[in-house]
Write an enzyme that holds these catalytic residues in place. Structure first.
Site, short mmCIF file in Angstrom:
data_model
loop_
_atom_site.label_atom_id
_atom_site.label_comp_id
_atom_site.label_asym_id
_atom_site.label_seq_id
_atom_site.Cartn_x
_atom_site.Cartn_y
_atom_site.Cartn_z
N GLU A 398 46.51 12.95 8.80
CA GLU A 398 47.38 14.09 9.25
C GLU A 398 48.70 13.29 9.19
OE1 GLU A 398 44.60 14.07 10.55
OE2 GLU A 398 43.80 15.89 10.10
N HIS A 465 39.46 23.33 18.64
CA HIS A 465 39.75 24.41 17.74
C HIS A 465 40.32 25.65 18.02
CE1 HIS A 465 36.94 21.44 15.85
NE2 HIS A 465 37.22 22.13 14.78
#
Ligand SMILES: Cc1ncc(C[n+]2csc(CCOP(=O)(O)OP(=O)(O)O)c2C)c(N)n1
Length: 659
Positions: A398, A465
């Protein structure tokens, strides 16, 4: 020291010599100024000049170079005017950051230089981004980026080299191996013997050179850059051996460095050795040296005089605040009259597709976004339509990908980066909050990057998540943050975010993807960033919310027909619509702020404080907040439902009405 001049002309040798002399003489001057208390801090590159100078002179002026804190020779070799350079060091407006950042922490597109941020490693991925833009634009240019041996311990080094290798990017990564990272010697920094041993690990070429030999540096970078330009590919790792002859910065000294090491490297001084070689070769004379020194000194003195004559900046709060963003006035594109039923997920996909058509320079990057279509299938079929250059599967990194977005912006391209889950943005956090968010303020470079953030709980996906993390970005000037609650806004705000040349964090709630449909315009349109939407009108209370909160509020009000509520969907969190908030507070005098994020440090705290400060006289009750618990997001459904605010909403509304 062995100099091999090959077929290089006297002119080139003299140019390299002057190239070495200039930063050395500036530094000598700076050390005097430091002792006189006229400058505050100095990171010395004395003894390392051959790397900056040899590398910069081997590149063309159009090629980007990304220096670190010991690369004064890059700036002087690109002929950055001394008065501006010194004004930069002194925090004057005439420098490159309007007095907002210090020393070498600046970039300038006039000289194709992108300076570092303090964090060292993030620089490397920015070089990847510039190289990617060159590769996509078929510009045969190399990009060169420096790192120290210490900075190379950061994860950013690994990520940047890995992506560059996988994407075959024309980047020259130069490790200046100078033995120390602040006081830490190499033996405590890494276990391996040579940086070049890492080359095969990444599947790339790696070469080791004597970094104190300017001819060797020049010759190596010249050959490598020619190769990269020709093939449009790379990358390559160069390990330049050198030594830090002074302290980390002047105040920190060198007591911890063994004397023998200093003595050994003192004999390898890049300037003195090259000077002696040129004298021996009769390319240079003592008289020439004297003349050159006098003329450089005159340049330095006049640069200093000009910089000193400039007053320190006069602060204007308005200018400071405005300059966090690239000036951009959004002209909302109206919806056409062609509408059809779309799910939230289709609306996002639609917005992406139409933006890709509108902006040929837009590239989408993310894990599994290509053939697989992304884990939520939002980019399904995109590769066939737009090609692999623009719909890019990324390695799992990322930080590098977001940094690449900034590099692409420097080359005037747009990037959309998909986080697989908003939770994973932590791995790219530094690039967002320190590089993307601050680059316009620091050196007027916008970061034209949208980060898509599939967010939120309610799907029993556990602590990693399901998080709501918009507050982290809400607190970061330089970013814009949007959070649509319905398909219509999802498309309009996404198109607006992509249009906006500033970095935008775009939250999309996973629960809404397939559970919500709306009549959505089929054609391209934008929804204005910064404008709230009054979802329902009422007179008793105001529920100020966004994202899932809008749906919880609507649902609860349906079962409370005796209470009439304004439900205000903020839609944009940074900036947020103060006028709309003021209006609803004035109307009802009773406010509940509702969000899915945890209570403490959530956006509700800020909005509540603002209302207290600006609308106090209209309030008939204390401002109430309802939010998730101050815990991590639990996995098991009953625990998750207890975590979320929905179940506590009815009581809060009762409290508010009855107060
Ligand atoms: C993320 C981060 N951690 C720590 C520091 C403090 N720091 C600044 S420079 C430096 C040493 C860097 O060493 P190296 O990369 O080898 O470069 P050198 O200073 O030797 O040229 C350290 C620890 C920092 N700037 N950023």
């Amino acid at each position: 020291m062995n100099f091999d001049r090959k077929k290089y002309s006297n002119k080139l040798l003299l140019d390299l010599y002057e190239g070495l002399l200039r930063p050395r003489m500036i530094e000598e001057k700076m050390l005097i100024l430091l002792r006189q208390g006229k400058i505050s801090k100095w990171f010395s590159g004395i003894g390392q000049e051959a790397i900056s100078v040899g590398a910069t002179k081997a590149l063309t002026d159009e090629e980007y170079i990304l220096p670190m804190h010991r690369n004064l020779g890059v700036f002087t070799s690109r002929n950055v005017p001394y008065d501006r350079l010194f004004a930069q060091f002194q925090g004057k407006i005439h420098g490159f950051t309007k007095g907002r950042d210090r020393s070498f922490h600046f970039g300038t597109n006039d000289y194709n230089i992108v300076g570092m941020i303090s964090h060292l490693g993030p620089q490397l991925a920015v070089a990847d981004g510039i190289a990617l833009a060159n590769q996509l634009g078929k510009e045969s240019k190399a990009t060169l980026v420096f790192t120290g041996d210490g900075g190379a311990s950061e994860g950013d080094f690994h990520e940047a080299l890995n992506v560059a290798a996988v994407w075959n990017l024309p980047v020259i990564f130069v490790v200046e191996n100078n033995g120390y990272g602040l006081s830490t010697p190499s033996s405590e920094q890494f276990k391996f013997k040579n940086f070049i041993d890492k080359g095969p690990g990444y599947g790339i070429e790696a070469v080791k050179i004597d970094g104190n030999n300017v001819l060797e540096v020049y010759d190596t970078i010249d050959k490598l850059s020619k190769k990269l330009r020709k093939n449009g590919g790379g990358p390559v790792l160069v390990e330049a051996m050198t030594f830090r002859m002074r302290g980390h910065e002047e105040a920190s000294g060198t007591k911890y460095v063994p004397k023998e090491l200093m003595d050994y490297w003192a004999k390898k001084d890049p300037l003195e050795n090259f000077e002696q070689y040129l004298l021996n070769e009769k390319v240079l004379t003592k008289k020439h040296i004297e003349k050159l020194r006098a003329s450089i000194l005159a340049d330095i003195d006049s640069g200093l005089e000009k910089a000193y004559s400039e007053a320190l900046p006069v602060a204007s709060t308005q200018v400071e605040v405005e300059d966090m963003y690239y000036p951009f006035e959004q002209k909302a594109v109206e919806e056409s009259d062609s509408f059809s039923e779309k799910r939230y997920v289709d609306a996002i996909s639609d917005g992406l597709k139409q933006s890709l058509e509108k902006y040929p320079e837009l590239v989408i990057m993310g894990q599994d976004v290509a053939d697989y279509g992304g884990v939520f299938k939002i980019t399904e079929g995109f590769v066939d339509k737009f090609g692999r250059d623009r719909i890019r599967n990324t390695p799992l990194c990322e930080s590098a990908i977001i940094g690449i977005g900034l590099g692409m912006s420097i080359k005037k391209r747009k990037s959309l980066v998909e986080m697989q889950f908003a939770d994973f943005v932590t791995c790219g956090f530094n690039q967002i909050v320190n590089n993307l968010a601050k680059s316009h303020y620091r050196w007027q470079q916008n970061a034209d990057v949208v980060v898509r953030m599939p967010t939120g709980a309610g799907v029993a996906a556990g602590p990693f998540h399901s998080q709501s993390n918009e507050a982290w970005f809400f607190h970061t000037p330089g970013l814009k943050v949007v959070y649509p609650s319905n398909p219509r806004d999802a498309k309009g705000l996404l198109c607006a975010a992509i249009e906006d040349p500033n970095p935008v964090i775009y939250f999309e709630h996973k629960m809404l993807y397939r559970s919500l449909t709306d009549e959505v315009c089929d054609d391209y349109y934008t929804t204005e960033i910064g404008k709230a939407n009054l979802v329902t009108e009422g007179s008793d209370i105001s529920i100020i919310t966004y994202g899932m909160g809008v749906h919880w509020a609507k649902e609860i009000m349906k079962s409370n027909p005796e209470v009439s509520a304004d439900i205000l969907d903020l839609r944009s969190l940074l900036p947020w619509d103060k006028e709309a908030v003021r209006k609803t507070v004035e109307k009802t005098g009773r406010v509940l702020i509702l969000h899915e994020d945890c209570l403490t440090g959530g956006i509700g705290g800020e909005i509540s404080a603002w209302i207290g400060e600006h609308c106090f006289e209209y309030l008939d009750a204390p401002i109430l907040r309802e939010a998730s618990l101050d815990t991590a997001v639990p996995f098991s459904p009953p625990l998750e439902q207890n975590f979320l605010p929905k179940g506590r909403l009815a009581q809060k509304i009762k409290d508010l009405v009855e107060f």
